[in-house]
Design a protein around this motif. Sequence first.
Motif, PDB file in Angstrom:
ATOM      1  N   SER A 114       1.003  -0.989   0.219  1.00 58.18           N
ATOM      2  CA  SER A 114      -0.245  -0.094   0.216  1.00 58.18           C
ATOM      3  C   SER A 114       1.015   1.120   0.230  1.00 58.18           C
ATOM      4  N   LEU A 115       0.599   2.263  -0.762  1.00 65.47           N
ATOM      5  CA  LEU A 115       1.231   4.021  -1.113  1.00 65.47           C
ATOM      6  C   LEU A 115       0.089   5.299  -0.029  1.00 65.47           C
ATOM      7  N   VAL A 116       1.664   5.522   1.044  1.00 68.62           N
ATOM      8  CA  VAL A 116       0.672   6.790   1.463  1.00 68.62           C
ATOM      9  C   VAL A 116       1.348   7.858   0.954  1.00 68.62           C
ATOM     10  N   THR A 206      -2.739  -0.597  -8.074  1.00 68.87           N
ATOM     11  CA  THR A 206      -3.417  -1.097  -7.731  1.00 68.87           C
ATOM     12  C   THR A 206      -3.633  -1.822  -6.396  1.00 68.87           C
ATOM     13  N   VAL A 207      -2.706  -0.569  -5.756  1.00 71.11           N
ATOM     14  CA  VAL A 207      -2.564  -1.001  -4.239  1.00 71.11           C
ATOM     15  C   VAL A 207      -2.695  -0.467  -3.398  1.00 71.11           C
ATOM     16  N   PRO A 208      -3.958   0.032  -1.996  1.00 70.08           N
ATOM     17  CA  PRO A 208      -5.348   0.822  -1.492  1.00 70.08           C
ATOM     18  C   PRO A 208      -4.018   1.910  -1.193  1.00 70.08           C
ATOM     19  N   THR A 209      -4.154   3.118  -1.899  1.00 70.35           N
ATOM     20  CA  THR A 209      -3.168   4.402  -1.472  1.00 70.35           C
ATOM     21  C   THR A 209      -4.251   5.467  -1.350  1.00 70.35           C
ATOM     22  N   LEU A 210      -3.378   6.241  -0.042  1.00 70.34           N
ATOM     23  CA  LEU A 210      -4.015   7.055   0.763  1.00 70.34           C
ATOM     24  C   LEU A 210      -3.477   8.821  -0.284  1.00 70.34           C
ATOM     25  N   VAL A 211      -4.100   9.444  -0.316  1.00 75.97           N
ATOM     26  CA  VAL A 211      -3.751  10.786  -1.059  1.00 75.97           C
ATOM     27  C   VAL A 211      -3.646  11.775  -0.189  1.00 75.97           C
ATOM     28  N   LEU A 212      -2.229  13.046   0.332  1.00 74.55           N
ATOM     29  CA  LEU A 212      -2.798  13.268   0.878  1.00 74.55           C
ATOM     30  C   LEU A 212      -2.245  14.230   0.652  1.00 74.55           C
ATOM     31  N   GLU A 213      -2.907  16.004   0.499  1.00 72.11           N
ATOM     32  CA  GLU A 213      -3.140  17.104   0.293  1.00 72.11           C
ATOM     33  C   GLU A 213      -2.796  18.142   0.977  1.00 72.11           C
ATOM     34  N   CYS A 214      -1.842  19.331   1.173  1.00 72.97           N
ATOM     35  CA  CYS A 214      -1.755  20.441   1.675  1.00 72.97           C
ATOM     36  C   CYS A 214      -3.547  21.662   1.171  1.00 72.97           C
ATOM     37  N   ALA A 215      -3.823  22.302   2.212  1.00 71.15           N
ATOM     38  CA  ALA A 215      -4.695  23.074   1.620  1.00 71.15           C
ATOM     39  C   ALA A 215      -3.936  24.123   0.975  1.00 71.15           C
ATOM     40  N   SER A 216      -2.847  24.496   1.062  1.00 76.70           N
ATOM     41  CA  SER A 216      -2.271  25.490   0.288  1.00 76.70           C
ATOM     42  C   SER A 216      -1.060  25.063   0.806  1.00 76.70           C
ATOM     43  N   ASP A 217      -0.106  24.884  -1.201  1.00 72.06           N
ATOM     44  CA  ASP A 217       0.848  24.422  -1.365  1.00 72.06           C
ATOM     45  C   ASP A 217       1.624  24.871  -2.462  1.00 72.06           C
ATOM     46  N   ALA A 236      -7.774   6.952  -1.998  1.00 72.98           N
ATOM     47  CA  ALA A 236      -8.805   8.013  -0.937  1.00 72.98           C
ATOM     48  C   ALA A 236      -7.665   9.419  -1.243  1.00 72.98           C
ATOM     49  N   LEU A 237      -8.379  10.712  -1.253  1.00 73.36           N
ATOM     50  CA  LEU A 237      -8.185  11.410  -1.061  1.00 73.36           C
ATOM     51  C   LEU A 237      -8.315  12.720   0.071  1.00 73.36           C
ATOM     52  N   VAL A 238      -7.373  12.842   1.470  1.00 70.26           N
ATOM     53  CA  VAL A 238      -7.599  13.659   2.169  1.00 70.26           C
ATOM     54  C   VAL A 238      -7.097  14.823   1.929  1.00 70.26           C
ATOM     55  N   THR A 239      -7.543  15.921   1.909  1.00 70.87           N
ATOM     56  CA  THR A 239      -6.700  17.257   2.430  1.00 70.87           C
ATOM     57  C   THR A 239      -7.210  18.351   3.319  1.00 70.87           C
ATOM     58  N   LEU A 240      -5.975  17.895   3.728  1.00 69.54           N
ATOM     59  CA  LEU A 240      -4.700  18.680   5.457  1.00 69.54           C
ATOM     60  C   LEU A 240      -4.850  19.975   5.496  1.00 69.54           C
ATOM     61  N   GLN A 241      -5.532  20.475   6.491  1.00 70.36           N
ATOM     62  CA  GLN A 241      -5.224  22.150   6.515  1.00 70.36           C
ATOM     63  C   GLN A 241      -4.474  22.874   6.885  1.00 70.36           C
ATOM     64  N   ALA A 242      -3.048  21.930   6.334  1.00 66.51           N
ATOM     65  CA  ALA A 242      -1.924  22.292   7.013  1.00 66.51           C
ATOM     66  C   ALA A 242      -1.143  23.315   5.026  1.00 66.51           C
ATOM     67  N   LEU A 260      -2.663   7.309  10.080  1.00 64.23           N
ATOM     68  CA  LEU A 260      -3.134   6.343  11.274  1.00 64.23           C
ATOM     69  C   LEU A 260      -4.531   5.615  10.964  1.00 64.23           C
ATOM     70  N   GLY A 261      -4.816   7.207  10.706  1.00 63.37           N
ATOM     71  CA  GLY A 261      -6.545   6.486  10.165  1.00 63.37           C
ATOM     72  C   GLY A 261      -6.485   5.268   9.175  1.00 63.37           C
ATOM     73  N   PHE A 262      -5.716   5.707   7.195  1.00 60.46           N
ATOM     74  CA  PHE A 262      -5.462   4.941   6.653  1.00 60.46           C
ATOM     75  C   PHE A 262      -4.736   3.357   7.407  1.00 60.46           C
ATOM     76  N   LEU A 263      -3.966   3.529   7.608  1.00 61.03           N
ATOM     77  CA  LEU A 263      -3.248   2.017   8.392  1.00 61.03           C
ATOM     78  C   LEU A 263      -4.099   1.262   8.981  1.00 61.03           C
ATOM     79  N   ARG A 264      -5.360   1.674   9.982  1.00 62.55           N
ATOM     80  CA  ARG A 264      -5.831   0.820  10.549  1.00 62.55           C
ATOM     81  C   ARG A 264      -7.414   0.392   9.694  1.00 62.55           C
ATOM     82  N   GLY A 265      -7.170   1.129   8.541  1.00 66.46           N
ATOM     83  CA  GLY A 265      -8.034   0.536   8.210  1.00 66.46           C
ATOM     84  C   GLY A 265      -7.196  -1.207   6.731  1.00 66.46           C
ATOM     85  N   LEU A 266      -6.255  -0.692   7.098  1.00 68.04           N
ATOM     86  CA  LEU A 266      -5.795  -1.842   5.949  1.00 68.04           C
ATOM     87  C   LEU A 266      -5.804  -3.449   6.691  1.00 68.04           C
ATOM     88  N   ARG A 267      -6.197  -2.659   8.469  1.00 70.08           N
ATOM     89  CA  ARG A 267      -6.238  -4.568   9.513  1.00 70.08           C
ATOM     90  C   ARG A 267      -7.332  -5.332   8.909  1.00 70.08           C
TER      91      ARG A 267
END
Length: 267
Positions: A114-116, A206-217, A236-242, A260-267
């Motif tokens: 899997s990928l983050v 083809t593996v489970p993947t989480l995409v983390l983007e920042c609100a301003s980058d 999955a796409l998560v927009t951080l307020q960072a 961590l939320g993504f990792l827990r979902g892999l179990r």
Amino acid sequence: MDIRRRNNIRITGRPDGPTVVLAHGFGCDQNMWRLTVPALEEHYRVVLFDYVGSGGSELSAWDEKRYSSLAGYAQDVVDVCEELDLRDAVLVGHSVSAMVGVLAARAAPERIGSLVMVAPSPCYIDSDGYRGGFSAEDIDELLESLESNYLGWSAAMAPVIMGNPDRPELGEELTNSFCATDPEIARVFARTTFLSDSRDDLESVTVPTLVLECASDVIAPREVGAYVHARIPGSALVTLQATGHCPQLSAPRETNAAILGFLRGLR
């Protein structure tokens, strides 16, 4: 050469836990993850390393031809995974290492499960129907400035990349990290990074993947995160307020919670 020494491999956390590999971006080293490791090591086996040419790696192993393409960095990841005989590991890649992770997962699917992708960008240059954040002229100027005066470029650009001008210590840290890199190695890594185009590789994931983007980058604008998410099936796409390009340092609690939320979902 011994891979553990060559790539300055460090292992922490639970020996019997699922394995998470942390891969740093351009101009950085494994120290960029120091605020993430404590959040992971209670439940996971955490593997840190430096690409050859970065941090505490064996500089004598650096080869310009190998590291003039992202495939060379992907081979470092595969080498680390094979050295440790990892199976179904989670690869967390920051910035350009998100795309390196795509290549590594394709090259060694049994090793990476899997990928983050933290602040990923498959292509930095704008083209018809795609916004990468920079014109071709912007990138040419960036690389020319970097090559003519790397220390000056680092001092000017690192705070911009980091963002968070109200917290100048973060920009100073990234400046120091850039300046600790050999200028010749940094020149090659920068060209490899900013001239890369990995857009066609995304659909191979083809593996489970989480995409983390920042609100301003400024390096990876929101359009890039949407593009990556749209082209990796089931991601999955998560927009951080960072803000800024290094949320693992500027907003570690928010970033760690998303990982961590993504990792827990892999179990």
